[in-house]
Design a protein around this motif. Structure first.
Motif, short mmCIF file in Angstrom:
data_model
loop_
_atom_site.label_atom_id
_atom_site.label_comp_id
_atom_site.label_asym_id
_atom_site.label_seq_id
_atom_site.Cartn_x
_atom_site.Cartn_y
_atom_site.Cartn_z
N GLY A 184 -22.90 -9.31 -51.31
CA GLY A 184 -22.65 -10.65 -51.90
C GLY A 184 -21.30 -11.08 -52.17
N GLY A 185 -21.05 -11.78 -53.34
CA GLY A 185 -19.67 -12.17 -53.55
C GLY A 185 -18.68 -11.29 -53.48
N MET A 186 -18.95 -10.05 -54.00
CA MET A 186 -18.12 -8.88 -54.37
C MET A 186 -17.66 -8.43 -52.79
SD MET A 186 -17.50 -7.77 -57.17
CE MET A 186 -18.27 -7.72 -58.93
N GLY A 187 -18.58 -8.58 -51.86
CA GLY A 187 -18.07 -8.17 -50.56
C GLY A 187 -17.19 -9.18 -49.68
N TYR A 188 -16.75 -10.30 -50.51
CA TYR A 188 -15.67 -11.34 -49.86
C TYR A 188 -14.35 -11.15 -50.51
CZ TYR A 188 -14.65 -15.57 -47.52
OH TYR A 188 -14.04 -16.39 -46.75
N ILE A 189 -14.30 -10.10 -51.35
CA ILE A 189 -12.72 -9.79 -51.93
C ILE A 189 -12.42 -8.55 -51.43
CG2 ILE A 189 -13.19 -11.32 -53.72
CD1 ILE A 189 -13.91 -8.90 -55.54
N HIS A 190 -11.25 -8.43 -51.34
CA HIS A 190 -10.67 -7.12 -50.79
C HIS A 190 -10.90 -5.73 -51.37
CE1 HIS A 190 -7.52 -3.92 -50.15
NE2 HIS A 190 -7.42 -4.78 -48.67
N GLU A 191 -10.98 -5.71 -52.77
CA GLU A 191 -11.12 -4.66 -53.45
C GLU A 191 -12.47 -3.79 -53.43
OE1 GLU A 191 -8.15 -7.08 -54.88
OE2 GLU A 191 -10.07 -7.48 -54.92
N THR A 192 -13.41 -4.43 -52.90
CA THR A 192 -14.50 -3.46 -52.61
C THR A 192 -14.50 -2.84 -51.37
OG1 THR A 192 -15.83 -5.40 -51.68
CG2 THR A 192 -16.19 -4.89 -54.03
N GLY A 193 -13.63 -3.43 -50.43
CA GLY A 193 -13.56 -2.60 -49.16
C GLY A 193 -14.54 -3.18 -48.11
N ALA A 194 -15.60 -3.95 -48.50
CA ALA A 194 -16.68 -4.32 -47.44
C ALA A 194 -15.83 -5.49 -46.37
CB ALA A 194 -17.69 -5.13 -48.03
N GLU A 195 -15.16 -6.33 -46.83
CA GLU A 195 -14.38 -7.16 -45.77
C GLU A 195 -13.39 -6.73 -45.03
OE1 GLU A 195 -11.04 -8.83 -46.41
OE2 GLU A 195 -10.75 -7.00 -47.48
N LEU A 196 -12.89 -5.58 -45.47
CA LEU A 196 -11.77 -4.95 -44.63
C LEU A 196 -12.54 -4.29 -43.14
CD1 LEU A 196 -9.36 -2.07 -45.53
CD2 LEU A 196 -11.00 -1.66 -43.59
N TYR A 197 -13.70 -3.79 -43.38
CA TYR A 197 -14.66 -3.28 -42.17
C TYR A 197 -14.79 -4.65 -41.27
CZ TYR A 197 -15.04 1.04 -44.64
OH TYR A 197 -15.10 2.30 -45.48
N LEU A 198 -14.94 -5.66 -41.80
CA LEU A 198 -15.51 -6.83 -41.03
C LEU A 198 -14.11 -7.49 -40.25
CD1 LEU A 198 -17.23 -9.12 -39.95
CD2 LEU A 198 -17.04 -10.15 -41.88
N ARG A 199 -12.84 -7.21 -40.98
CA ARG A 199 -11.74 -7.83 -40.27
C ARG A 199 -11.29 -6.54 -39.17
NH1 ARG A 199 -7.83 -7.15 -43.05
NH2 ARG A 199 -8.85 -6.54 -45.24
N ASP A 200 -11.49 -5.41 -39.59
CA ASP A 200 -11.14 -4.58 -38.55
C ASP A 200 -11.95 -4.42 -37.50
OD1 ASP A 200 -8.93 -3.61 -40.22
OD2 ASP A 200 -9.62 -1.68 -40.73
N ALA A 201 -13.25 -4.59 -37.58
CA ALA A 201 -14.17 -4.72 -36.49
C ALA A 201 -14.13 -5.81 -35.52
CB ALA A 201 -15.47 -4.61 -37.10
N ARG A 202 -13.49 -6.87 -36.12
CA ARG A 202 -13.40 -8.21 -35.22
C ARG A 202 -12.60 -7.93 -33.97
NH1 ARG A 202 -14.60 -10.88 -32.15
NH2 ARG A 202 -15.28 -12.76 -32.03
N ILE A 203 -11.64 -7.15 -33.82
CA ILE A 203 -10.78 -6.97 -32.94
C ILE A 203 -11.34 -6.17 -31.70
CG2 ILE A 203 -9.55 -5.09 -33.70
CD1 ILE A 203 -7.95 -7.68 -31.47
N LEU A 204 -12.47 -5.51 -31.96
CA LEU A 204 -12.92 -4.34 -30.91
C LEU A 204 -13.62 -5.45 -29.89
CD1 LEU A 204 -14.56 -1.78 -33.64
CD2 LEU A 204 -12.43 -2.02 -32.48
N PRO A 205 -14.47 -6.29 -30.04
CA PRO A 205 -14.96 -7.17 -28.97
C PRO A 205 -14.01 -7.85 -28.14
CG PRO A 205 -16.05 -7.68 -31.00
CD PRO A 205 -14.91 -6.96 -31.35
N ILE A 206 -12.62 -7.54 -28.49
CA ILE A 206 -11.44 -8.33 -27.91
C ILE A 206 -10.73 -7.46 -26.95
CG2 ILE A 206 -9.57 -9.88 -28.22
CD1 ILE A 206 -10.72 -11.00 -30.74
N TYR A 207 -10.13 -6.46 -27.72
CA TYR A 207 -9.18 -5.61 -26.85
C TYR A 207 -9.98 -4.59 -25.80
CZ TYR A 207 -8.74 -1.96 -30.83
OH TYR A 207 -8.95 -1.07 -31.72
N GLU A 208 -8.95 -4.18 -24.79
CA GLU A 208 -9.39 -3.18 -23.85
C GLU A 208 -10.36 -3.87 -23.04
OE1 GLU A 208 -7.29 -0.98 -23.83
OE2 GLU A 208 -6.92 -0.61 -25.96
#
Length: 613
Positions: free
Chosen positions: A438-462
């Motif tokens: 939920g809302g906790m996932g949209y802020i940095h401190e829980t870590g959930a959004e980090l995984y989404l940001r890190d994952a988003r490059i994968l369909p692009i590179y290589e």
């Protein structure tokens, strides 16, 4: 982090000098072992191919590697993402804890496990090293890229390079004293490498002077080691235009003397790093080569095939990053859902619980999202283990030429599925992780959004996932008249036809989907003569359809193993049987539209009126 204001926890941690603890990744050892040993029987297959490995060694290496990642890398991931890599005056400083973790990693020898013994490696099969690497990117996707790119550069040099180049560079890359990169992209030349302009001027001593600018170079500059070994695509004088005129060169950042000692800068400069959406701890560098001294790797004008040795491994590595991030996101979401108290559960689920709100894991829609995460992760894991197992079988000394060709064909066919379909799945799983928070996932401190940001490059590179789809349908399917696809679909049909009790209807569905996929592919090819857009438009739907089919194939194998393996962990076996049912009932039906999309009208795609604005 559950049921508390993450901002207050973050402030408290900062005040006390503590690390953020929103992410507590644990290696899923039991799930990995079930996939490798019970579903795929990998050790016996490796031994039959002449690969020296036993189950005790496999498990102990997996355990030790994973525990290192849990203890040394995962705890620094969240703060390192916040800090990021920093560039100043040509130098890059990595986040706090990164260099120390690298030193401990290399001192323990974990970076060597998958490399050849002749270069100081551990000689372990790809199946094992890749299974272990799941823990690396799950602990920190950004940190894992330093070793990931190095591993690919080692593979290219050791496969294509001369004995002299191997002796000069590979052992120190294997030991971790030096790292490696690949330098393909230029400002004007991304996917279309035929447009690259970096020049390689031959010198009298057999070396070349390399000049040009490269961008998007992961870990192109850092403070881990005293040298970085770049693999660079460039053109020699008079080379043919396009990709036929590209050669591959090894270019060390610093000069290397005959005795292996590191000297002055070799004309290799980092002019900046990109400010990115994710993978903040991995510097994505702009590298300028200014008469840098390099050496030809392989044959002149044959650089692209040589680089693709590295690229193919990088694509499998990218797929593993997708699996890793997806699993880490799934773990975090599951932990949160167990602890987050919010709203009442349905009465049938709530039972005799005391009055008040319940953990959100009791909510049907939250359970749906959690099960989607788990089903995608489990199928992805089995797919990647099978791809790397096929690679090892293809390279096994006891493998017949017929079996070698078949195994190589499977690797070629399904690598675009692991990279293309799988990394799209990883983004979806990480997005579900944010949603569950939920809302906790949209802020940095829980870590959930980090995984989404890190994952988003994968369909692009290589190679973007659109490129993966074109590679699949144009090279891997059409390239041999569909023989590789037919060979894999034969395995799928055999699997579906021998489904265990309680799964016969799922097996019939699997066989039906295999038939429909083959029909869609063949029909799209039959229309290609009249419509040159037809096959190109079908590429992504075909990739997605084969992705769903592949995951379903492995989930049916998992169900068999869960029901029939006498030595399987009972809890893990039961979980896989249940998740197999969920995949067939909730996720596989989503493949349906892709069979139709593969044959849908292409007119609207090319209609300028529809796309104009």
């Amino acid at each position: 982090m559950s049921g508390v204001l993450a901002g207050k926890v973050f402030a408290s941690c900062a005040a006390n000098g503590d690390t953020l603890d929103g992410m507590s990744y644990k290696v899923p050892f039991k799930d990995i072992k079930f996939s490798v040993h019970n579903v795929l029987d990998a050790v016996n297959q490796l031994q039959a191919a002449g690969v020296e490995i036993d189950q005790d060694t496999f498990d102990s290496v997996l355990q030790g590697y994973g525990e290192f990642m849990e203890q040394a890398v995962a705890p620094i991931n969240l703060e390192a993402d916040l800090e990021g890599a920093k560039w100043a005056d040509g130098e890059v400083t990595t986040p706090a804890g990164y260099k120390k973790a690298w030193e401990e990693f290399t001192e323990a020898g974990w970076n060597t496990i998958g490399h050849d013994e002749e270069f100081g490696g551990g000689g372990m099969p790809y199946t094992l090293s890749n299974a272990a690497n799941e823990a690396s990117a799950a602990a920190s996707s950004a940190w894992s890229m330093y070793s990931g790119l190095t591993n690919g550069a080692i593979k290219a040099l050791s496969s294509v390079g001369s004995d002299e180049l191997k002796e000069k560079f590979v052992p120190k890359m294997v030991s971790g004293e030096w790292t490696g990169t690949m330098c393909l992209t230029e400002p004007q030349a991304g996917t279309d490498l035929g447009l690259l302009t970096t020049k390689a001027q031959p010198n009298d001593d057999g070396s070349y002077s390399i000049s040009g600018n490269k961008i998007f170079i992961s870990a192109g500059q850092h403070d881990f080691t005293d040298n970085i070994i770049h693999l660079v695509l460039a053109r020699t004088p008079g080379a043919p235009e396009g990709t036929r005129g590209i050669s591959l060169f090894v270019v060390p950042r610093n000069e290397v003397a005959d005795d292996g000692s590191v000297g002055e800068n070799n004309g290799v400069h980092c002019d900046g790093i990109e400010h990115k959406m994710g993978i903040h701890g991995s510097p994505t560098c702009q590298i300028r080569f200014e008469n840098a001294r390099g050496w030809l790797v392989g044959e002149e004008n044959r650089g692209l095939p040589a680089m693709f040795v590295m690229m193919n491994h990088a694509r499998i590595g990218t797929a593993m990053q997708g699996l890793s991030i997806a699993d880490a996101s799934s773990q975090l979401a599951l932990d949160y859902s167990r602890e987050r108290i919010q709203s009442k559960a349905p009465k049938s689920v709530r039972g005799d619980r005391p009055k008040g709100s319940d953990p959100i894991i009791l909510q049907p829609d939250v359970r749906r999202m959690l099960l989607e995460q788990k089903a995608w992760v489990g199928g992805y894991r089995m797919l990647m283990h099978w791809i790397t197992l096929q690679y090892d079988i293809a390279h096994g000394p006891n493998t017949s030429e017929e079996d070698r060709a078949k195994a190589e064909g499977f690797v070629e066919l399904l690598t675009p599925i692991g990279k293309g379909f799988g990394t799209d799945v990883a983004v979806d799983v990480a997005s579900l992780g944010v949603q569950i928070h939920g809302g906790m996932g949209y802020i940095h401190e829980t870590g959930a959004e980090l995984y989404l940001r890190d994952a988003r490059i994968l369909p692009i590179y290589e190679g973007t996932n659109g490129v993966q789809a074109l590679d699949l349908i144009g090279r891997k399917i059409a390239g041999d008249g569909g023989e590789r696809l037919k060979s894999f679909l034969a395995l799928v049909r055999d699997n579906g036809s021998s489904a265990p009790e309680g799964f016969t209807s799922y097996g019939e569905t699997l066989v039906g989907y295999a038939d429909r996929l083959e029909k869609s592919v063949m029909e799209s090819f039959s229309q290609a003569g009249e419509n040159d857009v037809r096959v190109l438009a079908a590429a992504t739907p075909v990739l997605r359809a084969l992705g769903y089919l592949s995951f379903a194939h492995f989930w049916l194998l998992a169900a068999k193993a869960g029901l029939e393996s006498s030595d399987a962990d009972a809890e893990v076996a039961a979980k896989h049987v249940s998740l197999a049912k969920f995949f067939f009932e909730w996720l596989l039906p989503q493949a349906e539209p892709n069979f139709d999309f593969a044959l849908a009208s292409t007119d609207i795609l090319m209609d300028d009126a529809a796309i104009a604005y």
